[in-house]
Design an enzyme around this catalytic site. Structure first.
Site, PDB file in Angstrom:
ATOM      1  N   HIS A 127     -51.336  58.754  71.309  1.00  0.00           N
ATOM      2  CA  HIS A 127     -52.040  59.915  70.732  1.00  0.00           C
ATOM      3  C   HIS A 127     -52.647  60.821  71.805  1.00  0.00           C
ATOM      4  O   HIS A 127     -53.276  61.821  71.476  1.00  0.00           O
ATOM      5  CB  HIS A 127     -53.139  59.450  69.769  1.00  0.00           C
ATOM      6  CG  HIS A 127     -52.622  58.718  68.579  1.00  0.00           C
ATOM      7  ND1 HIS A 127     -51.641  59.227  67.751  1.00  0.00           N
ATOM      8  CD2 HIS A 127     -52.926  57.484  68.078  1.00  0.00           C
ATOM      9  CE1 HIS A 127     -51.369  58.345  66.794  1.00  0.00           C
ATOM     10  NE2 HIS A 127     -52.129  57.278  66.975  1.00  0.00           N
ATOM     11  N   ASP A 159     -44.576  52.734  66.364  1.00  0.00           N
ATOM     12  CA  ASP A 159     -45.948  52.612  65.847  1.00  0.00           C
ATOM     13  C   ASP A 159     -45.982  53.299  64.478  1.00  0.00           C
ATOM     14  O   ASP A 159     -45.243  54.249  64.226  1.00  0.00           O
ATOM     15  CB  ASP A 159     -46.917  53.296  66.819  1.00  0.00           C
ATOM     16  CG  ASP A 159     -48.367  53.020  66.475  1.00  0.00           C
ATOM     17  OD1 ASP A 159     -48.947  52.108  67.079  1.00  0.00           O
ATOM     18  OD2 ASP A 159     -48.921  53.721  65.596  1.00  0.00           O
ATOM     19  N   ASP A 246     -48.235  48.211  63.893  1.00  0.00           N
ATOM     20  CA  ASP A 246     -49.131  48.421  62.756  1.00  0.00           C
ATOM     21  C   ASP A 246     -48.405  48.858  61.481  1.00  0.00           C
ATOM     22  O   ASP A 246     -49.050  49.140  60.480  1.00  0.00           O
ATOM     23  CB  ASP A 246     -50.273  49.392  63.110  1.00  0.00           C
ATOM     24  CG  ASP A 246     -49.801  50.607  63.877  1.00  0.00           C
ATOM     25  OD1 ASP A 246     -48.583  50.763  64.058  1.00  0.00           O
ATOM     26  OD2 ASP A 246     -50.657  51.407  64.297  1.00  0.00           O
TER      27      ASP A 246
HETATM   28 ZN   LIG Z   1     -50.763  53.176  65.213  1.00  0.00          ZN
END
Ligand SMILES: [Zn+2]
Length: 338
Positions: A127, A159, A246
């Site tokens: 990010h 992700d 995740d």
């Molecule tokens: Zn993530």
């Protein structure tokens, strides 16, 4: 037989955002404990590599000097970057060590020291954009590593959140093909399939947004519809995996229905190439080590001793996903043969 490199430094445990943050030291502790428990850590096929911190010059390959100075300054005064991303006195230094871990992983693979490699690093990176951070990320570890290798690279981001930072850094770059599979809608709110890059980089960002509750069957269908044909046409010299886990069905931050089988299959899909993976998210402490082990078996084209059943997507979501898949294929066919 060639080895798999595991890049790890115990100082990665020192990055402690504070109580209540899901991106916590226990994540890495759980992974390392599990890899040791099953004998992976000491296996003759594994080389554990201790990284050194990235230099300022390394970081400047992917980040503006002013942004690097900002993180350094915030560290000095312990001021947060945003609500998800607190900054402590050691944050700058540990973020450099994480970026250094990604570089060490890329280097171990490109020099042929190991067959493939995985960077067990914290804090994560995808990010972090050229001039901003957030979502637990300060510097973009995989982007710094890719820039530092200077090779034609495919970055596959698995992700569950779209890698807005990586997308930003390579937005106008045709030497890096970025493919992201992520839940939609979800943080950080970018990554729809019409976001494809710009200028020379138009078509070299490929976003594959997935419905919440997507299972292994649909995930694999998306992966196989895009990754092998794009690999064949782009011909990367190196593959970097933004390895977040995740999207696992038991992850507390997301709503997907993925099991370890998908992570095994992702590994197998790229196992014939030069591959380095860099840890991103994954917040369930039982699922995370299992998912990583499955991926590590996959990149060596081994046999998975599955503890979980593959997951099947509900009929209604499967139908909508199939429709979306066709729409995306049609849209991207102006850039790629699909
Ligand atoms: Zn993530």
């Amino acid at each position: 037989m060639s080895k798999t490199g595991i890049v790890y430094h115990q100082d990665y445990l020192k990055h402690d955002p504070g109580r209540g943050y899901p991106e916590r030291p226990e994540r890495l502790r759980a992974i390392v404990d599990a890899l040791k428990r099953v004998g992976y850590w000491s296996s003759p096929n594994v080389r554990v590599i201790k990284p050194t911190p990235a230099t300022r010059a390394d970081l400047e390959l992917a980040h503006d000097p002013e942004y690097i100075a900002l993180i350094e300054r915030l560290s000095k005064f312990e001021k947060p970057l945003d609500a998800d991303t607190p900054v402590h006195a050691n944050t700058f230094e540990l973020a450099l060590l994480a970026a250094g871990g990604a570089i060490a992983t890329g280097r171990a693979v490109t020099t042929g020291e190991v067959l493939n490699a995985f960077a067990l690093v914290r804090p994560p990176g995808h990010h972090a954009a050229r001039a901003s951070g957030g979502g637990f990320c300060y510097f973009n570890n995989i982007a710094v590593a890719v820039k530092s290798m200077g090779l034609k690279t495919l970055i596959l981001d698995i992700d569950c959140h779209a890698g807005n930072g990586t997308m930003d850094i390579f937005w106008r770059d045709d030497s890096v093909l970025y493919i992201s599979l992520h839940q939609w809608p979800c943080y950080p709110g970018v990554g729809w399939w019409n976001e494809v890059g710009a200028g020379a980089g138009e078509g070299f960002t490929v976003n594959l947004p997935l419905y919440p509750n997507t299972g292994d069957d649909v995930y694999m269908c998306f992966l196989k519809s895009f990754v092998p044909p794009l690999m064949e046409q782009f011909k990367p010299e190196l593959i970097g995996i933004s390895a977040g886990f995740d999207a696992h069905r038991s992850d507390p931050l997301t709503q997907m229905n993925i099991s370890s089988h998908t992570y095994y299959q992702v590994g197998r899909l790229v196992c014939k190439s030069k591959v380095f993976a860099v840890l991103e998210g994954g917040y369930n402490l039982d699922a995370l080590p299992r998912a990583i082990l499955a991926f590590l078996v996959g990149i060596r084209d081994g046999q998975l001793a599955a503890e979980e059943r593959p997951t099947i997507t509900q009929e209604e979501i499967k139908e909508k996903s199939t429709q979306r898949l066709e729409e995306i294929k049609k849209f991207l066919s102006k850039y790629w043969d699909l």
